[in-house]
Design a protein around this motif. Structure first.
Motif, mmCIF file in Angstrom:
data_model
loop_
_atom_site.group_PDB
_atom_site.id
_atom_site.type_symbol
_atom_site.label_atom_id
_atom_site.label_comp_id
_atom_site.label_asym_id
_atom_site.label_seq_id
_atom_site.Cartn_x
_atom_site.Cartn_y
_atom_site.Cartn_z
ATOM 1 N N ASN A 139 0.890 -1.095 -0.144
ATOM 2 C CA ASN A 139 0.144 0.065 -0.065
ATOM 3 C C ASN A 139 0.802 1.390 0.013
ATOM 4 O O ASN A 139 0.511 2.375 0.589
ATOM 5 N N ILE A 140 2.062 1.056 -0.840
ATOM 6 C CA ILE A 140 2.856 2.559 -0.847
ATOM 7 C C ILE A 140 2.069 3.559 -1.237
ATOM 8 O O ILE A 140 1.387 3.612 -2.367
ATOM 9 N N GLY A 141 2.042 4.713 -0.830
ATOM 10 C CA GLY A 141 1.465 5.780 -1.031
ATOM 11 C C GLY A 141 -0.004 5.998 -0.758
ATOM 12 O O GLY A 141 -0.771 6.958 -1.054
ATOM 13 N N ASN A 142 -0.587 4.894 0.014
ATOM 14 C CA ASN A 142 -2.034 4.756 0.694
ATOM 15 C C ASN A 142 -1.792 5.213 2.114
ATOM 16 O O ASN A 142 -1.049 4.501 2.770
ATOM 17 N N GLY A 194 -4.136 8.171 10.109
ATOM 18 C CA GLY A 194 -3.429 7.030 9.928
ATOM 19 C C GLY A 194 -2.145 7.260 9.614
ATOM 20 O O GLY A 194 -1.567 8.156 9.768
ATOM 21 N N TYR A 195 -1.500 6.067 9.062
ATOM 22 C CA TYR A 195 -0.203 6.265 8.558
ATOM 23 C C TYR A 195 0.139 5.963 7.066
ATOM 24 O O TYR A 195 -0.546 5.003 6.618
ATOM 25 N N ILE A 196 1.470 6.325 6.690
ATOM 26 C CA ILE A 196 1.508 6.327 5.317
ATOM 27 C C ILE A 196 2.920 6.015 4.875
ATOM 28 O O ILE A 196 3.796 6.687 5.572
ATOM 29 N N LEU A 197 3.195 5.067 4.215
ATOM 30 C CA LEU A 197 4.676 4.869 3.551
ATOM 31 C C LEU A 197 4.428 5.843 2.027
ATOM 32 O O LEU A 197 3.887 5.277 1.309
ATOM 33 N N GLU A 198 5.113 6.903 2.003
ATOM 34 C CA GLU A 198 5.186 7.699 1.044
ATOM 35 C C GLU A 198 5.976 7.176 -0.270
ATOM 36 O O GLU A 198 6.910 6.563 -0.085
ATOM 37 N N LYS A 199 5.113 7.491 -1.477
ATOM 38 C CA LYS A 199 5.904 7.106 -2.569
ATOM 39 C C LYS A 199 7.381 7.778 -2.685
ATOM 40 O O LYS A 199 7.689 8.923 -2.281
ATOM 41 N N SER A 200 8.413 6.896 -3.055
ATOM 42 C CA SER A 200 9.707 7.342 -3.138
ATOM 43 C C SER A 200 9.893 8.500 -4.126
ATOM 44 O O SER A 200 9.114 8.326 -5.281
#
Length: 213
Positions: free
Chosen positions: A163-166, A207-213
Motif C-alpha cells: 500500500n505504498i502511497g496509501n 492513519g499512517y502512510i509509507l510515502e512514494k519514493s
C-alpha cells in the motif's frame, strides 16, 4: 537480483561446463562436488534452485533433498542423473523433485529447463528505494541482503509494501499486533522504521502512510 543456484555434481568437467553456461545466462551458481558440502552450502545460503546429481560422495542427491525437505526447505530442485530406473525417478519425485534430467544430456537442455522453472515461478516483487519485497514469500531484502522479520514485522512490512502511497487506518495496522494497543503500535512502527530505514508518516487523526519514493 540474480537467481542463486546450488549445483551438486561430482564430475568436475561437467560441473564446470554447467556452471559456466548458467552464469553466462545471468544466474549466480555455487558449485559443490559432494553431499556434505551441499548440506553446508544450503544452510549457509538461500538458493532459488537446486540442481543435484544423485550418485555423489558422502550422501546421495536423493538423501540430500529428502533431508532438506524434512527441514521444511521447499527450494525447487532438478535432478541430473545417469540413473534411469523407474525406482530412482519415482523416488526423486516422491521426495519433492520438480524435474529429472537423464544423463547424458546437452547442457543447453538443462538451461532450457532452468529458464522454464523460473518463468513458472515468477512472482511479484515490490521495490521501494533500496528495498525489495517478495510478495508470495513475504521476504524483505535491503541492498540484496535478506532481513529477518518476526511475525509482527512481517505483517507490517506486507501491509505497507502493498500500500505504498496509501494512508492506512490505524485499525488495519492494529491487526498485525499480538496484543493491540496504541503503545504497542508505536513501538512496532518504530522497530520497523529502524529495521528498514523507511520513513512512515503519521497523518494525525487519519492513519499512517509509507510515502512514494
Amino acid at each position: 537480483m540474480k537467481k542463486h543456484i546450488l549445483l551438486l555434481e561430482d564430475d568436475y568437467e561437467l560441473a564446470q561446463t554447467l556452471q559456466e553456461l548458467l552464469e553466462e545466462s545471468g544466474y549466480s551458481v555455487d558449485m559443490v562436488h559432494n553431499g556434505n558440502d551441499a548440506i553446508d552450502a544450503s544452510y549457509d545460503n538461500k538458493y532459488d534452485l537446486y540442481i543435484f546429481d544423485i550418485n555423489v560422495p558422502d550422501m546421495s542427491g536423493l538423501e540430500l533433498l529428502e533431508s532438506l525437505r524434512n527441514a521444511d526447505d521447499k527450494t525447487p530442485a532438478i535432478f541430473i542423473s545417469a540413473l534411469i530406473d523407474l525406482n530412482s525417478i519415482s523416488k526423486a519425485f516422491e521426495i519433492g523433485a520438480d524435474d529429472y534430467l537423464k544423463k547424458p544430456f546437452f547442457p543447453q537442455e538443462l538451461l532450457i529447463r532452468v529458464n522454464a522453472k523460473f518463468s513458472q515461478a515468477q512472482e511479484e516483487i515490490i521495490e521501494y528505494k533500496n528495498l525489495q519485497y517478495f510478495v508470495s514469500k513475504k521476504e524483505l531484502y535491503i541492498d540484496e541482503k535478506i532481513i529477518p522479520l518476526g511475525e509482527v514485522q512481517e505483517c507490517l512490512c506486507d501491509t505497507f509494501m502493498r500500500n505504498i502511497g496509501n494512508v492506512l487506518d490505524k485499525s488495519i495496522l492494529m491487526d498485525c499486533l499480538l496484543q493491540p494497543s496504541d503503545t504497542a503500535l508505536r513501538v512496532a512502527l518504530s522497530k520497523f522504521k529502524n529495521l528498514t530505514g523507511v520513513a512512515i508518516k503519521n497523518i494525525r487523526g487519519v492513519g499512517y502512510i509509507l510515502e512514494k519514493s
